[in-house]
Structure formats: structure tokens, C-alpha cells
Design a protein around this motif. Structure first.
Motif, PDB file in Angstrom:
ATOM      1  N   ALA A  83       0.826  -1.212   0.000  1.00 56.67           N
ATOM      2  CA  ALA A  83       0.000   0.000   0.000  1.00 56.67           C
ATOM      3  C   ALA A  83       0.855   1.256   0.000  1.00 56.67           C
ATOM      4  O   ALA A  83       0.498   2.262  -0.632  1.00 56.67           O
ATOM      5  CB  ALA A  83      -0.932  -0.004   1.207  1.00 56.67           C
ATOM      6  N   ALA A  84       1.991   1.230   0.696  1.00 53.39           N
ATOM      7  CA  ALA A  84       2.881   2.400   0.721  1.00 53.39           C
ATOM      8  C   ALA A  84       3.404   2.700  -0.678  1.00 53.39           C
ATOM      9  O   ALA A  84       3.497   3.870  -1.087  1.00 53.39           O
ATOM     10  CB  ALA A  84       4.037   2.152   1.691  1.00 53.39           C
ATOM     11  N   GLY A  85       3.748   1.658  -1.412  1.00 53.73           N
ATOM     12  CA  GLY A  85       4.204   1.864  -2.781  1.00 53.73           C
ATOM     13  C   GLY A  85       3.129   2.454  -3.672  1.00 53.73           C
ATOM     14  O   GLY A  85       3.396   3.356  -4.485  1.00 53.73           O
ATOM     15  N   ILE A  86       1.898   1.965  -3.522  1.00 51.17           N
ATOM     16  CA  ILE A  86       0.787   2.495  -4.313  1.00 51.17           C
ATOM     17  C   ILE A  86       0.503   3.951  -3.957  1.00 51.17           C
ATOM     18  O   ILE A  86       0.159   4.777  -4.810  1.00 51.17           O
ATOM     19  CB  ILE A  86      -0.466   1.629  -4.112  1.00 51.17           C
ATOM     20  N   ALA A  87       0.677   4.290  -2.661  1.00 51.22           N
ATOM     21  CA  ALA A  87       0.377   5.646  -2.189  1.00 51.22           C
ATOM     22  C   ALA A  87       1.290   6.690  -2.812  1.00 51.22           C
ATOM     23  O   ALA A  87       0.889   7.846  -2.985  1.00 51.22           O
ATOM     24  CB  ALA A  87       0.482   5.697  -0.661  1.00 51.22           C
ATOM     25  N   VAL A  88       2.527   6.312  -3.130  1.00 54.75           N
ATOM     26  CA  VAL A  88       3.460   7.270  -3.741  1.00 54.75           C
ATOM     27  C   VAL A  88       2.874   7.836  -5.031  1.00 54.75           C
ATOM     28  O   VAL A  88       2.917   9.045  -5.273  1.00 54.75           O
ATOM     29  CB  VAL A  88       4.810   6.582  -4.022  1.00 54.75           C
TER      30      VAL A  88
END
Length: 363
Positions: free
Chosen positions: A351-356
Motif C-alpha cells: 500500500a505504501a508503494g501504491i500511495a506514492v
């Protein structure tokens, strides 16, 4: 306050910890569903009447919970309490949206969510200590008594806090049409989905941290309460500062960092390091919440001039996430407690990667 005493309640009512754990999603799902009703009501009739009603329901039903004789009774009462209390969060967020311009809203919402995290931390310790000394019933009765004190303060200061122009009158059908319009805005939809995920992640992990310390380190209720105290410290001490950082450096930078911080904390908890290290990871887990949730709320308050509807949807996705996260963890925990922590953490890293990419346009 419930997380540290799950093992004790399981023993008292002769039920499994997994069965007892359903008292948490019952409350949270009830709360989440109810926000869709209270949010438009706060737009139509004003913030204060909704707060007054929700606080009154919370007080009465929490006091009644202390008289339960079985886990199933408690699950039912917690569901009803969540439904009754569901107007507090969305109405308060809407009130903040009424009072603060966007460039200062991060600071205000940082205080709000910092107090929420601080309440969770204080509740964990206070609940464990009250249960150890006076019994679990006194825990619920004490919370109800504190609720009465808060309600009295709100009534005394209602003229200073709440004004008639807080409400935007419109038909009830119009309010629910607003939900659909707000959600289908690309900026609103992506933020609400991250609010849902964030609620699922943090609730799922935190709901089982009490049992985590009981199982892995053989702590009693009082010791569990102190171990969980670190969960709210970052938000309570740093909430306003974290909000200012977001206002200054941009939500597009802070949100992915916050998600990753929480995800790594869950993974490290699953690796079962020393007790001291696990207490630190509880604090960094809380920091991950404080670096994300207030920022989502600030974004949501700008997607529509109908702040009651927008914040109602926010609270709905947040508390439905809380409920589903706690429920999901309970359903899959039989695969292994530590393994489930790591599974949640892995989902957080993704999810952190998608949030970028998702939040790159936010300021």
C-alpha cells in the motif's frame, strides 16, 4: 480498553479468545454504519444536537455493558453502543472543517487524531489496571461516568463551541445523493479507499496486541496495559507537530512514509524480538497512524462544500475499516499470531508503494 483484557474475559466467560475478540468489530462496524446517518443529520440540524444524542447513547449503553452475563450479550451491546455513538467522530471532523481553513486544518486534525491515539493508549493502561483491581464491570462503568463529565462540559460550553450556522439545511435525500457525488470524485474515491485500508490495518493489528503480549511474553493484564501505553504517545505528544509538517512539506510525501512506518512495525512485531523492542514497535505503529489518518481527513474536508456528508463518508470508511480489520484478523489468526502480523505488514508495504503514485498531486 478492551484489547488488554481479551484473555481475562475469555477465561471469565469460558470462551475462546477468538470468540471474545468479536466484541471489537461489533462495536466498530456498528459505529461505521451509523456515521452515514449522523453525518447528514449534523449538516441538517447542527453539530451539537448530534453530539448530544450520540454521547448520551454511548453513556447509557456502556453502563449497561457492565451487567452482561455472557460474551454474546456483550457483543450485542457493543454493537448497539457503536450505533448510538457513531455521531461523535464525523460531527467533530465536520466541526473542524467549519472552523479552520485548509492551510491550518492539518494542525487541528493532528490534535484530534492525536487525542484519539492518546485515548487508545490511556484506555489500554487504565482498562487493564481497573480490571486487575476492581473487575471488568467497573471498567465499563468508569468509562460511562467519564462520559457523563464530558457531556456536562460540552453542554456548559455549547454556546461557545457550536453555532446555528454550523448546519446547512437540505433534504435527507439530498444528503445521501451528496454521498454518491463525493465518493465518485476521483480525488475523493482514492482517499476514501486508503482510509478504509488504513483502518483495517491499524485495527487488525492493534486489536490483537494485548493477546500478543500475553502469549509471547506471558504478561498479565496490568503489564499488558503498560506495554500498550506507547501506542498513543507519538500522537499525543507530536500530533500537532505532525500536522504542521504535512501542511509545510505536503501530504504527498508524508502519507507514504506513514503507511510504510506502520507496515514495518507490524512486520517487526511478527518477528517476535525482545519485549523492549516490541514496546518500541507499538509506538512506531502509532506513529504510522498519526502520519496518515489526519492527512486523509484534511484532504476529505476539501472535496466538497458539504462537509458533513464528506466527513460522514470519511468516518464510515474509517470505522468500517476498523471493524473489518479486526474481524479479518480474528478470522485468519488461526494460521499463527506472528504470521498474521507479518501478513498485515506485507500488505502495508504494498500500500505504501501504491500511495506514492496515488497522492503525488496532493499538497
Amino acid at each position: 480498553m478492551v484489547a488488554p483484557i481479551l484473555p481475562g474475559l475469555a477465561s471469565l466467560f469460558r470462551a475462546s479468545v477468538r470468540h471474545v475478540s468479536f466484541i471489537e468489530p461489533a462495536y466498530l462496524l456498528g459505529y461505521g454504519i451509523a456515521t452515514l446517518i449522523y453525518a447528514p443529520l449534523s449538516d441538517k440540524y447542527g453539530r451539537f444536537p448530534v453530539i448530544l444524542f450520540s454521547m448520551s447513547c454511548f453513556i447509557v449503553l456502556t453502563a449497561c455493558t457492565g451487567f452482561c452475563y455472557s460474551i454474546d450479550q456483550m457483543i450485542l451491546l457493543r454493537l448497539l453502543t457503536g450505533i448510538g455513538a457513531g455521531g461523535v467522530a464525523p460531527t467533530t471532523i465536520g466541526w473542524i472543517g467549519d472552523r479552520f481553513p485548509y492551510e491550518k486544518r492539518g494542525h487541528a486534525l493532528g490534535i484530534f487524531f492525536g487525542c484519539m491515539a492518546g485515548g487508545m493508549a490511556f484506555g489500554s493502561s487504565a482498562g487493564a489496571l481497573l480490571t486487575a483491581r476492581l473487575g471488568w464491570q467497573m471498567m465499563f462503568w468508569t468509562v460511562a461516568a467519564v462520559g457523563v463529565c464530558i457531556l456536562i462540559i460540552l453542554i456548559l460550553y455549547s454556546k461557545k463551541l457550536y453555532h446555528k450556522n454550523d448546519s446547512n439545511y437540505g433534504s435527507f435525500r439530498t444528503m445521501f445523493t451528496s454521498f454518491k457525488e463525493i465518493y465518485w470524485q476521483p480525488r475523493g474515491r482514492k482517499t476514501y479507499l486508503f482510509v478504509l485500508f488504513n483502518g483495517m490495518f491499524h485495527s487488525g493489528v492493534f486489536s490483537w496486541t494485548g493477546y500478543y503480549f500475553y502469549k509471547n511474553y506471558q504478561l498479565d493484564e496490568r503489564e499488558i496495559g503498560f506495554a500498550l501505553l506507547g501506542y498513543g504517545i507519538p500522537g499525543l505528544l507530536l500530533g500537532p507537530l505532525l500536522g504542521k509538517l504535512a501542511d509545510k512539506f505536503g501530504r504527498n510525501r508524508i502519507i507514504p512514509i506513514g503507511i510504510l512506518t506502520g507496515a514495518l512495525s507490524a512486520i517487526f512485531l511478527g518477528m517476535n524480538y525482545s519485549l523492549a523492542a516490541s514496546c518500541v514497535f507499538i509506538a512506531t505503529l502509532s506513529l504510522g497512524f498519526d502520519l496518515t489518518q489526519p492527512l486523509y481527513a484534511a484532504i476529505i474536508t476539501t472535496v466538497s462544500p458539504k462537509k458533513g456528508a464528506a466527513t460522514g463518508l470519511f468516518a464510515f470508511f474509517l470505522f468500517m475499516g476498523y471493524g473489518f480489520g479486526s474481524l479479518l484478523f480474528s478470522l485468519i489468526v488461526n494460521t499463527g499470531l506472528n504470521e498474521t502480523f507479518m501478513l498485515f505488514g506485507g500488505a502495508g508495504v504494498i500500500a505504501a508503494g501504491i500511495a506514492v503514485k496515488t497522492f503525488k498531486g496532493e499538497k
